[in-house]
Write a protein that holds these residues in place. Structure first.
Motif, PDB file in Angstrom:
ATOM      1  N   CYS A  13       4.970  -0.492   5.607  1.00 15.71           N
ATOM      2  CA  CYS A  13       5.470   0.090   4.356  1.00 15.71           C
ATOM      3  C   CYS A  13       6.335   1.309   4.647  1.00 15.71           C
ATOM      4  O   CYS A  13       7.434   1.452   4.097  1.00 15.71           O
ATOM      5  CB  CYS A  13       4.306   0.478   3.444  1.00 15.71           C
ATOM      6  N   GLY A  17       0.260  -4.210   5.731  1.00 18.52           N
ATOM      7  CA  GLY A  17      -1.011  -4.616   6.341  1.00 18.52           C
ATOM      8  C   GLY A  17      -2.024  -5.092   5.310  1.00 18.52           C
ATOM      9  O   GLY A  17      -2.977  -5.791   5.645  1.00 18.52           O
ATOM     10  N   CYS A  30       0.815  -1.225   0.000  1.00 14.02           N
ATOM     11  CA  CYS A  30       0.000   0.000   0.000  1.00 14.02           C
ATOM     12  C   CYS A  30       0.841   1.263   0.000  1.00 14.02           C
ATOM     13  O   CYS A  30       0.422   2.299  -0.497  1.00 14.02           O
ATOM     14  CB  CYS A  30      -0.971  -0.007   1.180  1.00 14.02           C
ATOM     15  N   GLY A  31       2.046   1.191   0.594  1.00 14.50           N
ATOM     16  CA  GLY A  31       2.907   2.377   0.642  1.00 14.50           C
ATOM     17  C   GLY A  31       2.690   3.273   1.842  1.00 14.50           C
ATOM     18  O   GLY A  31       3.515   4.145   2.111  1.00 14.50           O
ATOM     19  N   TRP A  32       1.582   3.074   2.579  1.00 19.78           N
ATOM     20  CA  TRP A  32       1.235   4.029   3.630  1.00 19.78           C
ATOM     21  C   TRP A  32       1.037   3.430   5.004  1.00 19.78           C
ATOM     22  O   TRP A  32       0.840   4.159   5.972  1.00 19.78           O
ATOM     23  CB  TRP A  32      -0.036   4.802   3.233  1.00 19.78           C
ATOM     24  N   CYS A  33       1.069   2.109   5.147  1.00 20.64           N
ATOM     25  CA  CYS A  33       0.875   1.542   6.487  1.00 20.64           C
ATOM     26  C   CYS A  33       2.205   1.607   7.248  1.00 20.64           C
ATOM     27  O   CYS A  33       3.247   1.967   6.681  1.00 20.64           O
ATOM     28  CB  CYS A  33       0.352   0.107   6.380  1.00 20.64           C
TER      29      CYS A  33
HETATM   30 ZN   LIG Z   1       1.384  -1.146   3.459  1.00 23.36          ZN
END
Ligand SMILES: [Zn+2]
Ligand SMILES: NC(=O)c1ccc[n+]([C@@H]2O[C@H](COP(=O)([O-])OP(=O)(O)OC[C@H]3O[C@@H](n4cnc5c(N)ncnc54)[C@H](O)[C@@H]3O)[C@@H](O)[C@H]2O)c1
Ligand SMILES: [Zn+2]
Length: 364
Positions: free
Chosen positions: A95, A104, A89-92
């Motif tokens: 990440c 996640g 996702c790049g944002w959890c």
């Molecule tokens: Zn992530």
């Protein structure tokens, strides 16, 4: 657009090449013309585990050329050559912490056969949806819609069919050895199961200067190959004394062990082969329960699972390409190419152990 893809409809049946409709890339997605896609043992998971429902396009070690980009894509443009790896996702928290293989959303993004919103980019000739976006790509096809997060741009002079398996199996073996188990100069490593993942670990540990690399496999040809690729010893996995032999060869137990087999007895042997405070990594996709007596960990050993070698693909795959170009990581020796239409032959030869890493090449 109309494309050809290998579709698995019946979990016990063969793949069929079908003409299917591929939607335009959505936000954060890229249309890739596939030059080659490796067959990883994990592509056969849907045959044994009900993780994806309905017909599905598999393939998660693709490489190819970007043809179009969806809204918001900034890192690649049409004409770029790319290796395709897993989505995240790049944002959890994971990440952001540089551990995208523990994202996640790893399972919904890579193993559900759907986008996070539940949609799919592939429709069959009858207008029915086909599961895709397997590991953010579904590259057993002439073209695929890939997640921008999984793309690794590579130099256009490099052979894409050869690079394809870097996206999962090779990255996983090499990353587990170098990043997760820190098999550096002077270290000792035992590798149980020397398919593509295990052999990549052997080659990476050899490149890093490991002192003893013990390869264990039941297949004699795999043991020979492991010795050619840098293992210092090769043992038969059917031998019940394997762990004791490894302890003798390493002077009291290996610093680290890797199990790629998921066979419960082999996992126990891998843990038993460790020195006190050693670490054993599991990577296999097998589902059998593993039972360990507490005494197996009395020396304070660590047992953990490793996903995708702990690697950040955009950092690690260029390192592996550089090692390969320097002749220190000859993973191309594992590859045999097949036309995409020969996917069932590739699966048969892979299942027999005749070929370590089939790569499927769509017709030009
Ligand atoms: Zn992530
Ligand atoms: N965790 C991850 O991120 C990740 C990534 C890629 C692959 N995988 C999984 O890793 C596993 C290995 O993948 P692969 O492509 O190398 O598979 P593979 O089937 O090519 O290799 C497994 C090897 O284990 C050997 N083996 C089987 N039984 C044995 C025994 N009792 N003792 C010793 N050796 C034995 C086989 O001969 C074979 O060489 C698969 O389960 C795959 O799904 C996980
Ligand atoms: Zn894989």
């Amino acid at each position: 657009m109309m494309i050809h893809a290998a579709v698995l409809r019946d979990r016990t049946g063969p793949f069929g090449i079908e003409e299917v409709d591929l939607a335009a890339p959505g936000p954060g997605e890229v249309l890739v013309r596939v030059a080659g896609a490796g067959l990883c043992r994990s592509d056969l998971m849907p045959r044994h585990v009900p993780i994806v429902s309905g017909p599905v396009v598999l393939g998660h070690e693709g490489a190819g050329v970007v043809e179009d980009v969806g809204p918001g894509v900034t890192r690649v443009r049409p004409g770029d050559h790319v290796v395709l790896s897993y989505d995240s996702c790049g944002w959890c928290a994971r990440c952001l912490g540089g551990e995208p293989s523990y994202c996640g959303q790893f399972f919904p993004r890579n193993l559900s056969g759907r986008r996070v919103d539940g949609s799919t980019s592939v429709t069959d000739a009858g207008g029915e949806p086909v599961a895709a976006r397997w590991f953010g790509q579904s590259s057993f096809a002439t073209h695929c819609i890939a997640a921008e997060r999984g793309l690794v741009p590579v130099d256009a002079s490099l052979p894409l069919e050869t690079l394809a398996p870097l996206g999962c199996g090779i990255q996983t073996g090499a990353g587990t050895a170098l990043l997760a188990l820190r098999a550096g100069a002077g270290s000792t490593l035992a590798v149980f199961g020397t398919g593509a993942v295990g052999l990549a670990a052997v080659m990476a540990a050899a490149a890093a200067g490991a002192r003893e690399i013990v390869a264990v496999d039941t297949h004699p040809k795999r043991r020979e190959l492991a010795l050619e690729l840098g293992a210092t010893h090769a043992l038969d996995g059917a031998d019940p004394e394997t762990a004791a032999r490894i302890a003798a060869l390493t002077g009291g137990g290996a610093d680290a062990a890797l199990d790629t087999t998921s066979v419960p007895e082999v996992v126990l042997a891998a843990v038993t082969s460790l020195r006190p405070r050693g670490t054993c990594a599991l990577v296999g996709s097998g589902a059998a329960d593993v039972v360990l007596p507490p005494r197996a960990l009395l020396g304070g050993q660590t047992l953990r699972y490793v996903m995708e070698g702990d690697a950040v693909p955009q950092q690690f795959i260029p390192v592996l390409i550089a090692l390969w170009q320097n002749g220190r990581f000859p993973f191309d020796r594992l590859v045999r190419t097949y036309p995409l239409s020969g996917i069932n032959d590739a699966e048969r030869d892979f299942g027999n152990g005749d070929v370590v890493k089939p790569v499927l090449v769509p017709a030009a």
